[in-house]
Design an enzyme around this catalytic site. Sequence first.
Site, PDB file in Angstrom:
ATOM      1  N   ARG A  60       0.822  -1.225   0.000  1.00 22.00           N
ATOM      2  CA  ARG A  60       0.000   0.000   0.000  1.00 22.00           C
ATOM      3  C   ARG A  60       0.850   1.268   0.000  1.00 22.00           C
ATOM      4  NH1 ARG A  60      -3.460  -1.275   4.305  1.00 22.00           N
ATOM      5  NH2 ARG A  60      -2.272   0.074   5.668  1.00 22.00           N
ATOM      6  N   ASP A 186      -8.352  21.622  -8.867  1.00 18.31           N
ATOM      7  CA  ASP A 186      -8.510  20.509  -9.795  1.00 18.31           C
ATOM      8  C   ASP A 186      -7.890  20.977 -11.107  1.00 18.31           C
ATOM      9  OD1 ASP A 186      -9.362  18.689 -11.728  1.00 18.31           O
ATOM     10  OD2 ASP A 186     -11.207  18.219 -10.650  1.00 18.31           O
ATOM     11  N   LYS A 211      -7.573  11.122 -17.279  1.00 15.59           N
ATOM     12  CA  LYS A 211      -7.774  11.903 -18.518  1.00 15.59           C
ATOM     13  C   LYS A 211      -6.453  11.984 -19.302  1.00 15.59           C
ATOM     14  CE  LYS A 211     -11.571  12.618 -16.216  1.00 15.59           C
ATOM     15  NZ  LYS A 211     -12.649  11.663 -16.297  1.00 15.59           N
TER      16      LYS A 211
HETATM   17  C1  LIG Z   1     -12.509  17.943 -13.889  1.00 17.29           C
HETATM   18  C2  LIG Z   1     -12.590  16.547 -13.382  1.00 17.29           C
HETATM   19  N1  LIG Z   1     -12.076  16.269 -12.183  1.00 17.29           N
HETATM   20  C3  LIG Z   1     -12.126  15.031 -11.656  1.00 17.29           C
HETATM   21  C4  LIG Z   1     -12.711  14.005 -12.357  1.00 17.29           C
HETATM   22  C5  LIG Z   1     -12.795  12.645 -11.718  1.00 17.29           C
HETATM   23  O1  LIG Z   1     -11.879  11.765 -12.254  1.00 17.29           O
HETATM   24  P1  LIG Z   1     -12.148  10.195 -12.249  1.00 17.29           P
HETATM   25  O2  LIG Z   1     -13.171   9.932 -13.307  1.00 17.29           O
HETATM   26  O3  LIG Z   1     -10.812   9.601 -12.501  1.00 17.29           O
HETATM   27  O4  LIG Z   1     -12.665   9.848 -10.883  1.00 17.29           O
HETATM   28  C6  LIG Z   1     -13.253  14.234 -13.614  1.00 17.29           C
HETATM   29  C7  LIG Z   1     -13.886  13.136 -14.395  1.00 17.29           C
HETATM   30  O5  LIG Z   1     -14.541  13.353 -15.382  1.00 17.29           O
HETATM   31  C8  LIG Z   1     -13.199  15.555 -14.138  1.00 17.29           C
HETATM   32  O6  LIG Z   1     -13.738  15.839 -15.342  1.00 17.29           O
END
Ligand SMILES: Cc1ncc(COP(=O)(O)O)c(C=O)c1O
Length: 391
Positions: A60, A186, A211
């Site tokens: 982990r 984010d 992504k």
């Molecule tokens: C801007 C943004 N942040 C976070 C996430 C979450 O990522 P995950 O799908 O890997 O949980 C997404 C998913 O579409 C996103 O578009």
Amino acid sequence: MSKRKDLRPDTNLVAAGRRPEWTSGIVNPPVFRASTILFDSVAEMQAAEPPQDGTLHYGRNGTPTTWALQEAITELEPGAALTRLYPSGAAAVAGALLSVLSAGDELLMVDSAYGPTRGLCDTVLKRYGVTTHYYDPMIGAGIADLIGEKTRAIFLESPGTHTFEVQDIPTICAAAQAQGVATLIDNTWATPLYLPAIGLGVDLSILACTKYIGGHADVMLGSVTATEGFAQRLERTRRMLGQSAGPDDAWLALRGLRTLSVRLARHQESALKIAHWLEQQPKVARVLHPALPSCPGHEFFSRDFKGATGLFAFVLAGGDAAARNALIDRLDLFGIGWSWGGYESLAVPGGFTRTATTPDFEGPLVRLHIGLEDPDDLIEDLERALADYPG
Ligand SMILES: Cc1ncc(COP(=O)(O)O)c(C=O)c1O
């Protein structure tokens, strides 16, 4: 690899996180699958406490596969001390927020945040005694007026999900720092390559590696990169929550990371070509793309970002949700499905929840992710689908 600190970002992308002592000269670290790590003696086992990157301890707490990705992401963020991996982007958002918040605290959350991030605030965080106040993405210096005695964190997402407002990150971070409030972003849309967020004053930079870092629509992974001041509490919280990422996913993401620059350049070029084309279409009322002057916060995009990526949206002139959905169904080269950042183009109905602000447009929204196809084929596809739009 090279420990030079003056490498340009593209060279850094190739060199970052590569340690011969972890890989014995193999270019990419193999997939180390591990739970138990065996020690020669109890003394050796005890010497591995507390767990540290670079010393095998327990699955982990990572292996060379995950350490290499963590270190590579850290090296892309000048000013960063450490990166931790999570099983998804949503888990990374949760891990970062839980590392800075306690019961009784208040959180300032951007009103244009990703839906599940809002969901976390309105359910789990609420249940644990954290109050969330949503704020206008364009608030800038006005954020100082919202910071109260109990405010512990400000969460940014720039550009905003589905609506693409670009925030004044340095101004918000300066106001937060002046009052001892943590800032989290984010940064999934731009990645550290186009927005080294920690250098702009952010404390914790979050990526859905699902992504662009992975880039091939085949991995779920998240990361949080922290400054020195936030590194320990991020790691402590991760460990207490039992969060870790699978080595296969880390391996795929590290492989994706090495080609991030060339992929983003192509996503950017094609998306801009299509955005400009859409702007000329009479059935399109508005294109929401940070690199277009009409986008709220475009001046901050021009000042702070090194590039744009492949995700943007457009507002249809007239018509309704059903007509918009039929238009998406008519597209041949755009897949219909959640997520983005892979090599393939996607189209989904745009939609968002707002509680503090109302975007200044009306009309059905379409969100596009422009992949690595020839943009002229994508334009022809959009042209055909728009021809039958009633607007
Ligand atoms: C801007 C943004 N942040 C976070 C996430 C979450 O990522 P995950 O799908 O890997 O949980 C997404 C998913 O579409 C996103 O578009």
